[in-house]
Write an enzyme that holds these catalytic residues in place. Sequence first.
Site, PDB file in Angstrom:
ATOM      1  N   LYS A 205       0.836  -1.214   0.000  1.00 14.99           N
ATOM      2  CA  LYS A 205       0.000   0.000   0.000  1.00 14.99           C
ATOM      3  C   LYS A 205       0.872   1.266   0.000  1.00 14.99           C
ATOM      4  O   LYS A 205       0.657   2.205  -0.763  1.00 14.99           O
ATOM      5  CB  LYS A 205      -0.929  -0.032   1.211  1.00 14.99           C
ATOM      6  CG  LYS A 205      -1.731   1.233   1.439  1.00 14.99           C
ATOM      7  CD  LYS A 205      -2.743   1.497   0.340  1.00 14.99           C
ATOM      8  CE  LYS A 205      -3.320   2.890   0.485  1.00 14.99           C
ATOM      9  NZ  LYS A 205      -4.236   3.232  -0.585  1.00 14.99           N
ATOM     10  N   ALA A 253       0.448  17.641 -14.891  1.00 14.04           N
ATOM     11  CA  ALA A 253       1.125  18.620 -14.034  1.00 14.04           C
ATOM     12  C   ALA A 253       0.086  19.498 -13.351  1.00 14.04           C
ATOM     13  O   ALA A 253      -0.998  19.724 -13.880  1.00 14.04           O
ATOM     14  CB  ALA A 253       2.069  19.469 -14.883  1.00 14.04           C
ATOM     15  N   CYS A 261      -4.320  10.902   1.828  1.00 12.94           N
ATOM     16  CA  CYS A 261      -3.417   9.744   1.790  1.00 12.94           C
ATOM     17  C   CYS A 261      -1.977  10.057   1.388  1.00 12.94           C
ATOM     18  O   CYS A 261      -1.056   9.782   2.147  1.00 12.94           O
ATOM     19  CB  CYS A 261      -3.995   8.682   0.857  1.00 12.94           C
ATOM     20  SG  CYS A 261      -5.509   7.964   1.514  1.00 12.94           S
TER      21      CYS A 261
HETATM   22  N1  LIG Z   1      -9.677   8.168   2.224  1.00 11.75           N
HETATM   23  C1  LIG Z   1      -9.119   7.427   1.289  1.00 11.75           C
HETATM   24  O1  LIG Z   1      -9.207   7.709   0.104  1.00 11.75           O
HETATM   25  C2  LIG Z   1      -8.341   6.182   1.663  1.00 11.75           C
HETATM   26  C3  LIG Z   1      -8.000   5.266   0.660  1.00 11.75           C
HETATM   27  C4  LIG Z   1      -7.299   4.116   1.007  1.00 11.75           C
HETATM   28  C5  LIG Z   1      -6.926   3.911   2.333  1.00 11.75           C
HETATM   29  N2  LIG Z   1      -7.242   4.828   3.294  1.00 11.75           N
HETATM   30  C6  LIG Z   1      -6.858   4.536   4.685  1.00 11.75           C
HETATM   31  O2  LIG Z   1      -8.003   4.055   5.375  1.00 11.75           O
HETATM   32  C7  LIG Z   1      -7.983   4.496   6.740  1.00 11.75           C
HETATM   33  C8  LIG Z   1      -9.255   5.268   7.042  1.00 11.75           C
HETATM   34  O3  LIG Z   1      -9.264   6.428   6.249  1.00 11.75           O
HETATM   35  P1  LIG Z   1     -10.561   7.324   6.039  1.00 11.75           P
HETATM   36  O4  LIG Z   1     -10.222   8.331   5.026  1.00 11.75           O
HETATM   37  O5  LIG Z   1     -11.743   6.447   5.854  1.00 11.75           O
HETATM   38  O6  LIG Z   1     -10.654   8.008   7.481  1.00 11.75           O
HETATM   39  P2  LIG Z   1     -11.822   8.953   8.032  1.00 11.75           P
HETATM   40  O7  LIG Z   1     -11.159   9.900   8.958  1.00 11.75           O
HETATM   41  O8  LIG Z   1     -12.651   9.449   6.915  1.00 11.75           O
HETATM   42  O9  LIG Z   1     -12.744   7.951   8.881  1.00 11.75           O
HETATM   43  C9  LIG Z   1     -12.371   7.328  10.057  1.00 11.75           C
HETATM   44  C10 LIG Z   1     -13.629   7.038  10.882  1.00 11.75           C
HETATM   45  O10 LIG Z   1     -13.245   6.303  12.047  1.00 11.75           O
HETATM   46  C11 LIG Z   1     -14.021   6.775  13.142  1.00 11.75           C
HETATM   47  N3  LIG Z   1     -13.355   6.386  14.389  1.00 11.75           N
HETATM   48  C12 LIG Z   1     -12.265   6.947  14.974  1.00 11.75           C
HETATM   49  N4  LIG Z   1     -11.952   6.242  16.090  1.00 11.75           N
HETATM   50  C13 LIG Z   1     -12.851   5.235  16.198  1.00 11.75           C
HETATM   51  C14 LIG Z   1     -13.046   4.165  17.111  1.00 11.75           C
HETATM   52  N5  LIG Z   1     -12.225   4.003  18.153  1.00 11.75           N
HETATM   53  N6  LIG Z   1     -14.075   3.317  16.918  1.00 11.75           N
HETATM   54  C15 LIG Z   1     -14.901   3.459  15.854  1.00 11.75           C
HETATM   55  N7  LIG Z   1     -14.768   4.463  14.948  1.00 11.75           N
HETATM   56  C16 LIG Z   1     -13.759   5.323  15.123  1.00 11.75           C
HETATM   57  C17 LIG Z   1     -14.125   8.255  12.910  1.00 11.75           C
HETATM   58  O11 LIG Z   1     -15.213   8.820  13.636  1.00 11.75           O
HETATM   59  C18 LIG Z   1     -14.339   8.302  11.390  1.00 11.75           C
HETATM   60  O12 LIG Z   1     -15.712   8.240  11.063  1.00 11.75           O
HETATM   61  C19 LIG Z   1      -6.701   5.305   6.894  1.00 11.75           C
HETATM   62  O13 LIG Z   1      -5.677   4.474   7.358  1.00 11.75           O
HETATM   63  C20 LIG Z   1      -6.409   5.756   5.473  1.00 11.75           C
HETATM   64  O14 LIG Z   1      -5.041   6.004   5.272  1.00 11.75           O
HETATM   65  C21 LIG Z   1      -7.953   5.938   2.984  1.00 11.75           C
END
Ligand SMILES: NC(=O)c1ccc[n+]([C@@H]2O[C@H](COP(=O)([O-])OP(=O)(O)OC[C@H]3O[C@@H](n4cnc5c(N)ncnc54)[C@H](O)[C@@H]3O)[C@@H](O)[C@H]2O)c1
Length: 434
Positions: A205, A253, A261
Amino acid sequence: MKISVIGTGYVGLVVGTCFAESGNDVICVDVDEAKLKVLRKGESPIYEPGLTDMLKKNIEEKRLVFTNDLESAVKKTDVIFLALPTPQAEDGSADLQHVLEASRKIGKYMNAYKVIVNKSTVPVGTGDRVRDIVAKETKHSFDVVSNPEFLKEGAAINDFMKPDRVVIGSDSAKALAVMSDLYAPFVRTGNPLILMDIHSSELTKYAANAFLATKVTFMNEVANLCERVGADVDMVRKGMGTDVRIGSQFLFAGVGYGGSCFPKDVSALLNTSRSYECELHILDAVEEANKRQKLVLVNKMKKHFGGSLKGRTIALWGLAFKPNTDDMREAPALTIIDALRREGVRIRAFDPAAMDEAKRRLGKVVKFVENNYDAVKGADALLVVTEWNEFRRPDFDRIKSLLKEPVVFGGRNIYDPKVMKEKGFTYYGIGRGR
Ligand SMILES: NC(=O)c1ccc[n+]([C@@H]2O[C@H](COP(=O)([O-])OP(=O)(O)OC[C@H]3O[C@@H](n4cnc5c(N)ncnc54)[C@H](O)[C@@H]3O)[C@@H](O)[C@H]2O)c1
């Protein structure tokens, strides 16, 4: 299958909804009560094309529920996905507190064999840490799986339903079989399900995101050189991208990469490489170049207006870090707005989806207007930061009549410099010749 998804943000919500769409019973868990309230009504807290309809349908058909009750979700489901935030910590590493704390609780509440799947982007070795934490809390058997997510915001549903590939890391044949079964509906057309060990999966990743960030940054640097030597980066892009070894995507560009991310993942991979004394020097250069790139248009603007921007009004089109999302995490627009404000500029801004998020982040620092033409009214110049479709073919005569001076700064190269000249604009793009 009975699935829970812990964390209902961009990733968790899309993953939970798409698994429900393929017939699974899904419980989505979050700690954010306000978000849960919106979700239970079948509304999406994020702007993501196609998500609301799918969400509504699966709630109505009772395959998808939202709760803050982690204990009952763990007890009722066999496969538990972690889709929790892993933001950048102060030292540049990934902050794992949410992932590790949720793992501890999962261990505490387990009542039978579970497959615990990490979908968050986490450094190599996190799967081992999760396994140790869970083992301390339970006598039940379990397996840990790494299943990084590659969806793109703005096309997330399509990316999840029709992935280029699915990567699954585990050392357990039983867990790999469960995961292969779960993903079978998504890989029917021959797109590969790639099974590997956890460490390789975790690193895949970061390597993928760091490579894409490098590709974008390479092209931005080439664009800057194009301006010096009198070449057009759009031609260079076409000439390069047709080579199948290079590929045509991610060669546009612009004003630098942002989003939730790339910045944090490049930083976390650098941090990992340093801690193993195997530094990825190329990523130092990528970070540095990207920081500079976010300001190229501000510098051009300063030069155009004779060295000072004090007292100028700039119309800004696009606030989200990319089109088709309202996400503003690390958006180049934020850096640009900050730099312009420090130069004494007034900003009139519009974005088709990110206005609420921008108001929440920026308050009264910026004048938010109803539509893109309102932004231009009485402004000294137009600055395009996000390439929303509706900005691609605007009414240039109207823009000209509303601007004090017909000057456009294009941060995403969506306009043809020749056409802009013909229409009577002074146009500055990125890498479009001298
Ligand atoms: N956003 C993207 O495009 C994307 C793509 C691939 C991977 N990721 C990865 O996926 C992961 C999540 O990213 P995201 O963008 O969805 O994050 P986000 O911040 O949008 O969502 C995270 C959610 O987790 C909840 N949360 C926090 N602590 C919690 C707990 N203890 N119990 C239950 N819920 C809890 C928050 O309230 C929030 O709704 C990250 O590691 C990110 O790097 C993100």
